[in-house]
Design a protein around this motif. Structure first.
Motif, PDB file in Angstrom:
ATOM      1  N   SER A   5       0.839  -1.197   0.000  1.00 22.15           N
ATOM      2  CA  SER A   5       0.000   0.000   0.000  1.00 22.15           C
ATOM      3  C   SER A   5       0.871   1.243   0.000  1.00 22.15           C
ATOM      4  O   SER A   5       1.995   1.235   0.502  1.00 22.15           O
ATOM      5  CB  SER A   5      -0.922  -0.013   1.220  1.00 22.15           C
ATOM      6  OG  SER A   5      -0.169  -0.028   2.419  1.00 22.15           O
ATOM      7  N   PRO A   6       0.370   2.329  -0.564  1.00 21.09           N
ATOM      8  CA  PRO A   6       1.139   3.567  -0.634  1.00 21.09           C
ATOM      9  C   PRO A   6       1.467   4.105   0.760  1.00 21.09           C
ATOM     10  O   PRO A   6       0.789   3.795   1.744  1.00 21.09           O
ATOM     11  CB  PRO A   6       0.202   4.521  -1.375  1.00 21.09           C
ATOM     12  CG  PRO A   6      -0.756   3.644  -2.109  1.00 21.09           C
ATOM     13  CD  PRO A   6      -0.935   2.440  -1.244  1.00 21.09           C
ATOM     14  N   ILE A   7       2.493   4.941   0.810  1.00 16.40           N
ATOM     15  CA  ILE A   7       2.886   5.590   2.056  1.00 16.40           C
ATOM     16  C   ILE A   7       2.725   7.094   1.903  1.00 16.40           C
ATOM     17  O   ILE A   7       3.176   7.678   0.914  1.00 16.40           O
ATOM     18  CB  ILE A   7       4.353   5.292   2.418  1.00 16.40           C
ATOM     19  CG1 ILE A   7       4.605   3.793   2.526  1.00 16.40           C
ATOM     20  CG2 ILE A   7       4.716   5.964   3.748  1.00 16.40           C
ATOM     21  CD1 ILE A   7       6.068   3.442   2.770  1.00 16.40           C
ATOM     22  N   VAL A   8       2.089   7.707   2.866  1.00 18.17           N
ATOM     23  CA  VAL A   8       1.994   9.159   2.923  1.00 18.17           C
ATOM     24  C   VAL A   8       2.890   9.625   4.065  1.00 18.17           C
ATOM     25  O   VAL A   8       2.684   9.243   5.220  1.00 18.17           O
ATOM     26  CB  VAL A   8       0.542   9.633   3.148  1.00 18.17           C
ATOM     27  CG1 VAL A   8       0.501  11.162   3.222  1.00 18.17           C
ATOM     28  CG2 VAL A   8      -0.367   9.118   2.038  1.00 18.17           C
ATOM     29  N   ILE A  25      -5.297   9.895   7.302  1.00 18.91           N
ATOM     30  CA  ILE A  25      -4.649   9.084   6.259  1.00 18.91           C
ATOM     31  C   ILE A  25      -4.887   7.595   6.493  1.00 18.91           C
ATOM     32  O   ILE A  25      -5.175   6.845   5.561  1.00 18.91           O
ATOM     33  CB  ILE A  25      -3.140   9.412   6.209  1.00 18.91           C
ATOM     34  CG1 ILE A  25      -2.948  10.855   5.717  1.00 18.91           C
ATOM     35  CG2 ILE A  25      -2.396   8.428   5.325  1.00 18.91           C
ATOM     36  CD1 ILE A  25      -1.581  11.424   6.019  1.00 18.91           C
ATOM     37  N   GLU A  28      -8.111   6.293   5.294  1.00 21.39           N
ATOM     38  CA  GLU A  28      -8.220   6.116   3.846  1.00 21.39           C
ATOM     39  C   GLU A  28      -7.593   4.800   3.388  1.00 21.39           C
ATOM     40  O   GLU A  28      -7.652   4.447   2.212  1.00 21.39           O
ATOM     41  CB  GLU A  28      -7.529   7.280   3.118  1.00 21.39           C
ATOM     42  CG  GLU A  28      -8.348   8.541   3.048  1.00 21.39           C
ATOM     43  CD  GLU A  28      -9.592   8.394   2.195  1.00 21.39           C
ATOM     44  OE1 GLU A  28      -9.477   8.046   1.003  1.00 21.39           O
ATOM     45  OE2 GLU A  28     -10.700   8.626   2.719  1.00 21.39           O
ATOM     46  N   TRP A  30      -4.291   4.070   3.650  1.00 16.03           N
ATOM     47  CA  TRP A  30      -2.886   4.219   3.309  1.00 16.03           C
ATOM     48  C   TRP A  30      -2.016   4.053   4.549  1.00 16.03           C
ATOM     49  O   TRP A  30      -2.479   4.230   5.676  1.00 16.03           O
ATOM     50  CB  TRP A  30      -2.617   5.604   2.714  1.00 16.03           C
ATOM     51  CG  TRP A  30      -3.375   5.911   1.469  1.00 16.03           C
ATOM     52  CD1 TRP A  30      -3.533   5.103   0.370  1.00 16.03           C
ATOM     53  CD2 TRP A  30      -4.088   7.118   1.169  1.00 16.03           C
ATOM     54  NE1 TRP A  30      -4.283   5.731  -0.581  1.00 16.03           N
ATOM     55  CE2 TRP A  30      -4.636   6.976  -0.126  1.00 16.03           C
ATOM     56  CE3 TRP A  30      -4.302   8.321   1.860  1.00 16.03           C
ATOM     57  CZ2 TRP A  30      -5.391   7.971  -0.732  1.00 16.03           C
ATOM     58  CZ3 TRP A  30      -5.041   9.314   1.259  1.00 16.03           C
ATOM     59  CH2 TRP A  30      -5.590   9.137  -0.024  1.00 16.03           C
ATOM     60  N   ARG A  31      -0.759   3.754   4.339  1.00 19.39           N
ATOM     61  CA  ARG A  31       0.199   3.789   5.434  1.00 19.39           C
ATOM     62  C   ARG A  31       0.638   5.233   5.647  1.00 19.39           C
ATOM     63  O   ARG A  31       0.620   6.040   4.720  1.00 19.39           O
ATOM     64  CB  ARG A  31       1.418   2.915   5.113  1.00 19.39           C
ATOM     65  CG  ARG A  31       1.131   1.423   5.154  1.00 19.39           C
ATOM     66  CD  ARG A  31       2.393   0.622   4.908  1.00 19.39           C
ATOM     67  NE  ARG A  31       2.812   0.694   3.513  1.00 19.39           N
ATOM     68  CZ  ARG A  31       4.015   0.311   3.083  1.00 19.39           C
ATOM     69  NH1 ARG A  31       4.928  -0.124   3.941  1.00 19.39           N
ATOM     70  NH2 ARG A  31       4.318   0.385   1.795  1.00 19.39           N
ATOM     71  N   ASN A  51       4.249   6.950  -3.116  1.00 21.82           N
ATOM     72  CA  ASN A  51       4.304   7.742  -1.889  1.00 21.82           C
ATOM     73  C   ASN A  51       4.211   9.215  -2.209  1.00 21.82           C
ATOM     74  O   ASN A  51       4.388   9.631  -3.365  1.00 21.82           O
ATOM     75  CB  ASN A  51       5.602   7.442  -1.122  1.00 21.82           C
ATOM     76  CG  ASN A  51       6.843   7.847  -1.894  1.00 21.82           C
ATOM     77  OD1 ASN A  51       7.315   8.977  -1.791  1.00 21.82           O
ATOM     78  ND2 ASN A  51       7.381   6.929  -2.700  1.00 21.82           N
ATOM     79  N   HIS A 118      -4.605  11.882  -3.241  1.00 19.34           N
ATOM     80  CA  HIS A 118      -4.937  10.934  -4.313  1.00 19.34           C
ATOM     81  C   HIS A 118      -4.195  11.310  -5.600  1.00 19.34           C
ATOM     82  O   HIS A 118      -3.624  10.447  -6.282  1.00 19.34           O
ATOM     83  CB  HIS A 118      -6.447  10.931  -4.576  1.00 19.34           C
ATOM     84  CG  HIS A 118      -7.222  10.013  -3.688  1.00 19.34           C
ATOM     85  ND1 HIS A 118      -7.241   8.640  -3.862  1.00 19.34           N
ATOM     86  CD2 HIS A 118      -8.003  10.265  -2.600  1.00 19.34           C
ATOM     87  CE1 HIS A 118      -8.006   8.084  -2.937  1.00 19.34           C
ATOM     88  NE2 HIS A 118      -8.480   9.050  -2.149  1.00 19.34           N
ATOM     89  N   LEU A 121      -0.382  10.611  -5.190  1.00 19.01           N
ATOM     90  CA  LEU A 121      -0.047   9.190  -5.238  1.00 19.01           C
ATOM     91  C   LEU A 121      -0.142   8.646  -6.662  1.00 19.01           C
ATOM     92  O   LEU A 121       0.646   7.772  -7.054  1.00 19.01           O
ATOM     93  CB  LEU A 121      -0.959   8.396  -4.308  1.00 19.01           C
ATOM     94  CG  LEU A 121      -0.733   8.624  -2.804  1.00 19.01           C
ATOM     95  CD1 LEU A 121      -1.761   7.855  -1.992  1.00 19.01           C
ATOM     96  CD2 LEU A 121       0.682   8.225  -2.397  1.00 19.01           C
ATOM     97  N   ARG A 125       2.810   6.802  -8.687  1.00 18.23           N
ATOM     98  CA  ARG A 125       2.669   5.511  -9.376  1.00 18.23           C
ATOM     99  C   ARG A 125       3.186   5.616 -10.809  1.00 18.23           C
ATOM    100  O   ARG A 125       3.887   4.725 -11.302  1.00 18.23           O
ATOM    101  CB  ARG A 125       1.200   5.077  -9.394  1.00 18.23           C
ATOM    102  CG  ARG A 125       0.645   4.619  -8.058  1.00 18.23           C
ATOM    103  CD  ARG A 125      -0.747   4.027  -8.208  1.00 18.23           C
ATOM    104  NE  ARG A 125      -1.340   3.753  -6.914  1.00 18.23           N
ATOM    105  CZ  ARG A 125      -2.131   4.601  -6.262  1.00 18.23           C
ATOM    106  NH1 ARG A 125      -2.447   5.780  -6.800  1.00 18.23           N
ATOM    107  NH2 ARG A 125      -2.627   4.298  -5.075  1.00 18.23           N
TER     108      ARG A 125
END
Length: 215
Positions: A5-8, A25, A28, A30-31, A51, A118, A121, A125
């Motif tokens: 999973s994405p990281i914020v 966060i 939602e 996300w990490r 991220n 969003h 990210l 990607r």
């Protein structure tokens, strides 16, 4: 194995802001990783997953804008969302010119921030996909022999097989054989594909035909 999973990342010296953003966060899916200072964040190794960074402008020591400059050099492709309690137009312009995704002035709604994340990210990607594709091209190019690299360089420069042969001192039949190997190894379906691949690899000039060994 499902993709990570994405990281914020959040860098803000205000603990209440860090905690509220962390909860938002996480909700939602996300990490999230939070940091009190720019230097603390820079000590964290690069992330190999999508991220983005939510960054306070007014940090003690290394400011948000200073950190943006360092990221631009050391972590290219990381999208940044600036947040501030007292932004001004010159500051906003500077941040956006340097590539920031968004510049939000507190207080801002959760919806506005999440929309920005969003978008950030998705940019991340795309950058990761492009980098992976570039790595594959570099790996393929590394499998070419010196002669194949010469042929590729001359062909994409616009020379015909006969001209390539004359340039390299080999027969046209040999050029065709090398060209076929190049197309195969570089996974190019057409001459146009090969030209695009060469451009992505930065092969703007032909190789020095006199400096390479024969193939």
């Amino acid at each position: 194995m499902p993709p990570a999973s994405p990281i914020v990342f959040v860098v803000d010296d205000d603990i209440s802001v860090r905690e509220s953003l962390e909860l938002l966060i996480l909700n939602e899916g996300w990490r999230v990783e939070t940091f009190e200072s720019a230097n603390e964040f820079l000590a964290r190794p690069h992330a190999a997953v999508p991220n983005c960074l939510i960054l306070d402008v007014s940090l003690p020591g290394l400011t948000g804008l200073d950190l943006q400059k360092k990221i631009g050099v050391e972590r290219t492709g990381m999208p940044i969302i600036f947040i501030t309690g007292h932004g001004d137009i010159p500051m906003t312009v500077q941040a956006m010119k340097a590539g920031a995704v968004e510049f939000l002035t507190k207080p801002f709604s959760d919806e506005v921030l999440l929309k920005a994340v969003h978008h950030a990210l998705e940019r991340s990607r795309m950058a990761l996909r492009q980098e992976a594709a570039a790595q594959e091209l570099r790996k393929s190019y590394a499998t070419l022999t010196v002669r194949e690299r010469q042929v590729m360089g001359l062909v994409v420069f616009g020379l015909l097989n006969k001209q390539v042969g004359a340039e390299l001192g080999i027969s046209e039949i040999t050029v065709k054989a090398h060209r076929g190997k190049v197309m195969e190894k570089m996974k190019a379906g057409s001459f146009a594909d090969l030209v695009k691949i060469a451009a992505k690899l930065g092969l703007a000039r032909t190789p020095d035909a006199n400096s390479a060994a024969t193939g």
